[in-house]
Design a protein around this motif. Structure first.
Motif, PDB file in Angstrom:
ATOM      1  N   SER A  33      -7.696 -19.913  27.886  1.00  0.00           N
ATOM      2  CA  SER A  33      -8.071 -21.280  27.495  1.00  0.00           C
ATOM      3  C   SER A  33      -8.151 -22.199  28.710  1.00  0.00           C
ATOM      4  CB  SER A  33      -7.091 -21.835  26.462  1.00  0.00           C
ATOM      5  OG  SER A  33      -5.808 -21.981  27.045  1.00  0.00           O
ATOM      6  N   GLY A  34      -7.357 -21.921  29.758  1.00  0.00           N
ATOM      7  CA  GLY A  34      -7.435 -22.713  30.980  1.00  0.00           C
ATOM      8  C   GLY A  34      -8.781 -22.567  31.663  1.00  0.00           C
TER       9      GLY A  34
ATOM     10  N   ALA B 135     -11.340 -24.492  29.587  1.00  0.00           N
ATOM     11  CA  ALA B 135     -11.194 -25.936  29.803  1.00  0.00           C
ATOM     12  C   ALA B 135     -11.770 -26.327  31.163  1.00  0.00           C
ATOM     13  CB  ALA B 135      -9.729 -26.339  29.707  1.00  0.00           C
ATOM     14  N   GLU B 136     -11.476 -25.515  32.177  1.00  0.00           N
ATOM     15  CA  GLU B 136     -11.997 -25.800  33.517  1.00  0.00           C
ATOM     16  C   GLU B 136     -13.527 -25.758  33.523  1.00  0.00           C
ATOM     17  OE1 GLU B 136     -11.763 -23.651  37.832  1.00  0.00           O
ATOM     18  OE2 GLU B 136      -9.900 -23.752  36.668  1.00  0.00           O
TER      19      GLU B 136
ATOM     20  N   GLY C 231      -7.550 -36.524  24.524  1.00  0.00           N
ATOM     21  CA  GLY C 231      -7.222 -35.524  25.538  1.00  0.00           C
ATOM     22  C   GLY C 231      -6.522 -36.122  26.742  1.00  0.00           C
TER      23      GLY C 231
ATOM     24  N   GLU D 158      -2.976 -36.229  25.623  1.00  0.00           N
ATOM     25  CA  GLU D 158      -2.319 -34.978  25.234  1.00  0.00           C
ATOM     26  C   GLU D 158      -2.410 -33.845  26.252  1.00  0.00           C
ATOM     27  OE1 GLU D 158      -3.656 -33.906  21.340  1.00  0.00           O
ATOM     28  OE2 GLU D 158      -2.605 -35.580  20.415  1.00  0.00           O
ATOM     29  N   ASP D 159      -3.389 -33.886  27.150  1.00  0.00           N
ATOM     30  CA  ASP D 159      -3.610 -32.774  28.077  1.00  0.00           C
ATOM     31  C   ASP D 159      -3.211 -33.185  29.496  1.00  0.00           C
ATOM     32  OD1 ASP D 159      -4.534 -30.718  29.675  1.00  0.00           O
ATOM     33  OD2 ASP D 159      -6.524 -30.617  28.757  1.00  0.00           O
ATOM     34  N   SER D 160      -1.958 -32.952  29.834  1.00  0.00           N
ATOM     35  CA  SER D 160      -1.460 -33.392  31.143  1.00  0.00           C
ATOM     36  C   SER D 160      -2.149 -32.673  32.309  1.00  0.00           C
ATOM     37  CB  SER D 160       0.054 -33.201  31.232  1.00  0.00           C
ATOM     38  OG  SER D 160       0.387 -31.835  31.078  1.00  0.00           O
ATOM     39  N   VAL D 161      -2.601 -31.452  32.091  1.00  0.00           N
ATOM     40  CA  VAL D 161      -3.259 -30.689  33.154  1.00  0.00           C
ATOM     41  C   VAL D 161      -4.613 -31.305  33.508  1.00  0.00           C
ATOM     42  CG1 VAL D 161      -4.260 -28.454  33.749  1.00  0.00           C
ATOM     43  CG2 VAL D 161      -2.079 -28.552  32.533  1.00  0.00           C
ATOM     44  N   ASN D 162      -5.369 -31.738  32.510  1.00  0.00           N
ATOM     45  CA  ASN D 162      -6.726 -32.247  32.722  1.00  0.00           C
ATOM     46  C   ASN D 162      -6.835 -33.764  32.589  1.00  0.00           C
ATOM     47  OD1 ASN D 162      -8.186 -29.682  33.077  1.00  0.00           O
ATOM     48  ND2 ASN D 162      -7.448 -29.299  31.005  1.00  0.00           N
ATOM     49  N   ARG D 163      -5.698 -34.436  32.513  1.00  0.00           N
ATOM     50  CA  ARG D 163      -5.676 -35.881  32.266  1.00  0.00           C
ATOM     51  C   ARG D 163      -6.553 -36.678  33.231  1.00  0.00           C
ATOM     52  NH1 ARG D 163      -0.140 -37.129  31.544  1.00  0.00           N
ATOM     53  NH2 ARG D 163      -0.633 -36.719  29.378  1.00  0.00           N
TER      54      ARG D 163
END
Length: 113
Positions: free
Chosen positions: A2-3, A6-7, A38, A41-46
């Motif tokens: 999923s990473g 998303a990327e 997002g 909720e999405d700290s990686v892609n914030r």
């Protein structure tokens, strides 16, 4: 897995934003609320997701946070510490009519809605 998806999605959004801004704006009309969710909720892609968002302001429409920050007058903040001014309201008309904006308008300070 999923990473990676998303990327890949982020890269597609960036390319659309850069190469076809009209299509990107149309995409954001339909999915902007999801992108905003997002951001929370999405700290990686914030940070990347936040770069896609556009806001209306007291001076212009559809401005990104980067564009807003680039236009902050030097006297309002140095390169390392710039403040973002915004107002929350039920809708744009309510924000525009807020008495809280008077001081900012009088001093030529841009405020995001």
């Amino acid at each position: 897995s999923s990473g990676i998806n998303a990327e890949y999605g982020m890269e597609l959004f960036k390319a659309l934003q850069t190469n076809e801004p009209e299509k990107f704006d149309k995409f954001m009309e339909g999915f902007g609320k999801n992108i905003k969710l997002g951001v929370h909720e999405d700290s990686v892609n914030r940070e990347t997701l936040a770069s896609f968002l556009k806001y209306d302001s007291t001076k212009r429409e559809k401005v990104t946070l980067d564009e807003y920050i680039e236009n902050i007058p030097k006297e309002l903040g140095d390169e390392e510490k710039k403040e973002i001014f915004y107002i929350s309201a039920e809708n744009k008309a309510a924000a525009m009519a807020s008495p809280f904006l008077e001081g900012f308008k009088k001093n030529g300070i841009e405020v995001l809605y």
